[in-house]
Design a protein around this motif. Structure first.
Motif, PDB file in Angstrom:
ATOM      1  N   TRP A  35       0.857  -1.177   0.000  1.00 12.91           N
ATOM      2  CA  TRP A  35       0.000   0.000   0.000  1.00 12.91           C
ATOM      3  C   TRP A  35       0.897   1.232   0.000  1.00 12.91           C
ATOM      4  O   TRP A  35       1.821   1.346   0.827  1.00 12.91           O
ATOM      5  CB  TRP A  35      -0.919   0.031   1.230  1.00 12.91           C
ATOM      6  CG  TRP A  35      -2.144  -0.798   1.053  1.00 12.91           C
ATOM      7  CD1 TRP A  35      -2.355  -2.070   1.492  1.00 12.91           C
ATOM      8  CD2 TRP A  35      -3.349  -0.405   0.377  1.00 12.91           C
ATOM      9  NE1 TRP A  35      -3.608  -2.495   1.139  1.00 12.91           N
ATOM     10  CE2 TRP A  35      -4.240  -1.497   0.455  1.00 12.91           C
ATOM     11  CE3 TRP A  35      -3.770   0.754  -0.280  1.00 12.91           C
ATOM     12  CZ2 TRP A  35      -5.528  -1.464  -0.105  1.00 12.91           C
ATOM     13  CZ3 TRP A  35      -5.037   0.793  -0.824  1.00 12.91           C
ATOM     14  CH2 TRP A  35      -5.903  -0.304  -0.737  1.00 12.91           C
ATOM     15  N   TYR A  36       0.598   2.122  -0.948  1.00 13.39           N
ATOM     16  CA  TYR A  36       1.282   3.409  -1.033  1.00 13.39           C
ATOM     17  C   TYR A  36       0.267   4.501  -0.702  1.00 13.39           C
ATOM     18  O   TYR A  36      -0.931   4.349  -0.934  1.00 13.39           O
ATOM     19  CB  TYR A  36       1.831   3.638  -2.450  1.00 13.39           C
ATOM     20  CG  TYR A  36       3.176   2.998  -2.706  1.00 13.39           C
ATOM     21  CD1 TYR A  36       3.280   1.626  -2.906  1.00 13.39           C
ATOM     22  CD2 TYR A  36       4.338   3.762  -2.732  1.00 13.39           C
ATOM     23  CE1 TYR A  36       4.522   1.035  -3.132  1.00 13.39           C
ATOM     24  CE2 TYR A  36       5.574   3.184  -2.960  1.00 13.39           C
ATOM     25  CZ  TYR A  36       5.654   1.821  -3.158  1.00 13.39           C
ATOM     26  OH  TYR A  36       6.881   1.252  -3.382  1.00 13.39           O
ATOM     27  N   LEU A  47       3.467   2.890   2.332  1.00 13.12           N
ATOM     28  CA  LEU A  47       2.838   2.847   3.646  1.00 13.12           C
ATOM     29  C   LEU A  47       3.177   1.525   4.338  1.00 13.12           C
ATOM     30  O   LEU A  47       3.717   1.516   5.437  1.00 13.12           O
ATOM     31  CB  LEU A  47       1.322   3.006   3.512  1.00 13.12           C
ATOM     32  CG  LEU A  47       0.512   2.957   4.806  1.00 13.12           C
ATOM     33  CD1 LEU A  47       0.889   4.109   5.721  1.00 13.12           C
ATOM     34  CD2 LEU A  47      -0.985   2.978   4.513  1.00 13.12           C
ATOM     35  N   LEU A  48       2.853   0.428   3.678  1.00 15.39           N
ATOM     36  CA  LEU A  48       3.240  -0.854   4.250  1.00 15.39           C
ATOM     37  C   LEU A  48       3.274  -1.931   3.165  1.00 15.39           C
ATOM     38  O   LEU A  48       2.748  -1.764   2.070  1.00 15.39           O
ATOM     39  CB  LEU A  48       2.312  -1.264   5.402  1.00 15.39           C
ATOM     40  CG  LEU A  48       0.808  -1.313   5.191  1.00 15.39           C
ATOM     41  CD1 LEU A  48       0.383  -2.555   4.458  1.00 15.39           C
ATOM     42  CD2 LEU A  48       0.081  -1.269   6.539  1.00 15.39           C
ATOM     43  N   ARG A  49       3.926  -3.036   3.499  1.00 19.73           N
ATOM     44  CA  ARG A  49       4.056  -4.160   2.565  1.00 19.73           C
ATOM     45  C   ARG A  49       3.654  -5.431   3.292  1.00 19.73           C
ATOM     46  O   ARG A  49       3.844  -5.540   4.504  1.00 19.73           O
ATOM     47  CB  ARG A  49       5.477  -4.276   2.036  1.00 19.73           C
ATOM     48  CG  ARG A  49       6.514  -4.677   3.071  1.00 19.73           C
ATOM     49  CD  ARG A  49       7.922  -4.481   2.568  1.00 19.73           C
ATOM     50  NE  ARG A  49       8.392  -3.135   2.838  1.00 19.73           N
ATOM     51  CZ  ARG A  49       9.546  -2.658   2.389  1.00 19.73           C
ATOM     52  NH1 ARG A  49      10.325  -3.375   1.620  1.00 19.73           N
ATOM     53  NH2 ARG A  49       9.903  -1.427   2.688  1.00 19.73           N
ATOM     54  N   HIS A  50       3.108  -6.384   2.559  1.00 24.43           N
ATOM     55  CA  HIS A  50       2.515  -7.538   3.232  1.00 24.43           C
ATOM     56  C   HIS A  50       3.563  -8.425   3.894  1.00 24.43           C
ATOM     57  O   HIS A  50       3.283  -9.029   4.923  1.00 24.43           O
ATOM     58  CB  HIS A  50       1.644  -8.346   2.262  1.00 24.43           C
ATOM     59  CG  HIS A  50       2.381  -9.444   1.535  1.00 24.43           C
ATOM     60  ND1 HIS A  50       2.977  -9.246   0.309  1.00 24.43           N
ATOM     61  CD2 HIS A  50       2.602 -10.741   1.865  1.00 24.43           C
ATOM     62  CE1 HIS A  50       3.517 -10.376  -0.083  1.00 24.43           C
ATOM     63  NE2 HIS A  50       3.319 -11.293   0.828  1.00 24.43           N
ATOM     64  N   MET A  84      -4.728   9.993  -0.741  1.00 22.84           N
ATOM     65  CA  MET A  84      -4.964   9.049  -1.830  1.00 22.84           C
ATOM     66  C   MET A  84      -4.182   7.783  -1.517  1.00 22.84           C
ATOM     67  O   MET A  84      -2.981   7.865  -1.226  1.00 22.84           O
ATOM     68  CB  MET A  84      -4.476   9.656  -3.147  1.00 22.84           C
ATOM     69  CG  MET A  84      -4.714   8.809  -4.360  1.00 22.84           C
ATOM     70  SD  MET A  84      -6.434   8.899  -4.851  1.00 22.84           S
ATOM     71  CE  MET A  84      -6.315   8.431  -6.547  1.00 22.84           C
ATOM     72  N   TYR A  85      -4.850   6.634  -1.572  1.00 27.41           N
ATOM     73  CA  TYR A  85      -4.205   5.369  -1.246  1.00 27.41           C
ATOM     74  C   TYR A  85      -4.178   4.478  -2.486  1.00 27.41           C
ATOM     75  O   TYR A  85      -5.194   4.281  -3.148  1.00 27.41           O
ATOM     76  CB  TYR A  85      -4.955   4.653  -0.119  1.00 27.41           C
ATOM     77  CG  TYR A  85      -4.812   5.359   1.214  1.00 27.41           C
ATOM     78  CD1 TYR A  85      -5.612   6.468   1.512  1.00 27.41           C
ATOM     79  CD2 TYR A  85      -3.885   4.938   2.156  1.00 27.41           C
ATOM     80  CE1 TYR A  85      -5.478   7.133   2.727  1.00 27.41           C
ATOM     81  CE2 TYR A  85      -3.748   5.591   3.370  1.00 27.41           C
ATOM     82  CZ  TYR A  85      -4.542   6.693   3.646  1.00 27.41           C
ATOM     83  OH  TYR A  85      -4.410   7.347   4.839  1.00 27.41           O
ATOM     84  N   TYR A  86      -2.995   3.935  -2.754  1.00 20.08           N
ATOM     85  CA  TYR A  86      -2.827   3.034  -3.886  1.00 20.08           C
ATOM     86  C   TYR A  86      -2.390   1.662  -3.389  1.00 20.08           C
ATOM     87  O   TYR A  86      -1.432   1.546  -2.622  1.00 20.08           O
ATOM     88  CB  TYR A  86      -1.739   3.542  -4.840  1.00 20.08           C
ATOM     89  CG  TYR A  86      -2.105   4.734  -5.677  1.00 20.08           C
ATOM     90  CD1 TYR A  86      -1.757   6.022  -5.276  1.00 20.08           C
ATOM     91  CD2 TYR A  86      -2.778   4.586  -6.890  1.00 20.08           C
ATOM     92  CE1 TYR A  86      -2.078   7.122  -6.045  1.00 20.08           C
ATOM     93  CE2 TYR A  86      -3.100   5.686  -7.667  1.00 20.08           C
ATOM     94  CZ  TYR A  86      -2.743   6.947  -7.246  1.00 20.08           C
ATOM     95  OH  TYR A  86      -3.061   8.047  -8.011  1.00 20.08           O
TER      96      TYR A  86
END
Lengths: 108, 117
Positions: A35-36, A47-50, A84-86
């Motif tokens: 998530w960016y 933002l974070l990575r799984h 905005m979230y990608y």
């Protein structure tokens, strides 16, 4: 075909309400999911990575391989979360594919 | 210290002109990218270079030509600009590529807004 889908263009919630931004992916193999976030007048940033299984700014995301989903959640939204979230996915080629983006609006 | 910087930030030009956008990163990364963000905010990868070598080349018109003089720079030249080229172009960089140190974390520039009249 490799694809990341975010079904909501806009998600509007009140401060303190739970938030869930949806993300589904279609990808061969075992992609990495991310998530960016892009805050107003700031750069797009991770933002974070799984694979880290971490919580950043109160956000978490769980990879559900059965449903091919990677939804972003936060139990209590704050006004500063408005952005905005990608959602994005990457295989081992280094190509990061983004979803269409969801604008989160947290109202006071 | 700006990690990934792009110039110009804004570019307004006429159809048919040729223009360039420059990108520089001081993070010591091996890989750089160009992404296009359209009017609906959809981000799509265009190109990627690793150590000056083109490694990703999506379906992009030949009018778009990336150039990487060294691994810290990746420029984008666009010939014969069309109305549909109006967008925000983002440069990004990452450490490693593929299975060699790639983490999926891209560092983005602020974007260059191109308007074609």
């Amino acid at each position: 075909a490799q694809r990341v889908t975010q079904p909501e263009k806009l998600l509007s919630v009140f401060k303190g309400a739970p938030v869930e931004l949806k993300c589904n992916y279609s990808y061969s193999g075992s992609p990495e999911l991310f998530w960016y976030v892009q805050y107003s007048r700031q750069r797009l940033q991770l933002l974070l990575r799984h694979i880290s299984r971490e919580s950043i700014k109160g956000f978490t995301a769980d990879l559900n391989k059965g449903e091919t989903s990677f939804h972003l959640k936060k139990p209590f939204a704050q006004e500063e979360d408005s952005a905005m979230y990608y959602c994005a996915a990457s295989g081992n080629t280094g190509k990061l594919i983004f979803g269409q983006g969801t604008t989160l609006q947290v109202k006071p | 210290d700006t990690a990934v910087s792009q110039t110009p930030k804004y570019l307004v030009t006429q159809m048919g002109n040729d223009k360039s956008i420059k990108c520089e990163q001081n993070l010591g990364h091996d890989t750089m990218y160009w992404y296009k963000q359209d009017s609906k905010k959809f981000l799509k990868i265009m190109f990627s270079y690793n150590n000056k070598e083109l490694i990703i080349n999506e379906t992009v018109p030949n009018r778009f030509s990336p150039k990487s003089p060294d691994k810290a720079h990746l420029n984008l030249h666009i010939n014969s600009l069309e109305l549909g080229d109006s967008a925000v172009y983002f440069c990004a960089s990452s450490g490693g590529t593929g299975t060699s140190g790639y983490t999926g974390e891209l560092f983005f520039g602020e974007g260059s807004r191109l308007t074609v009249l």
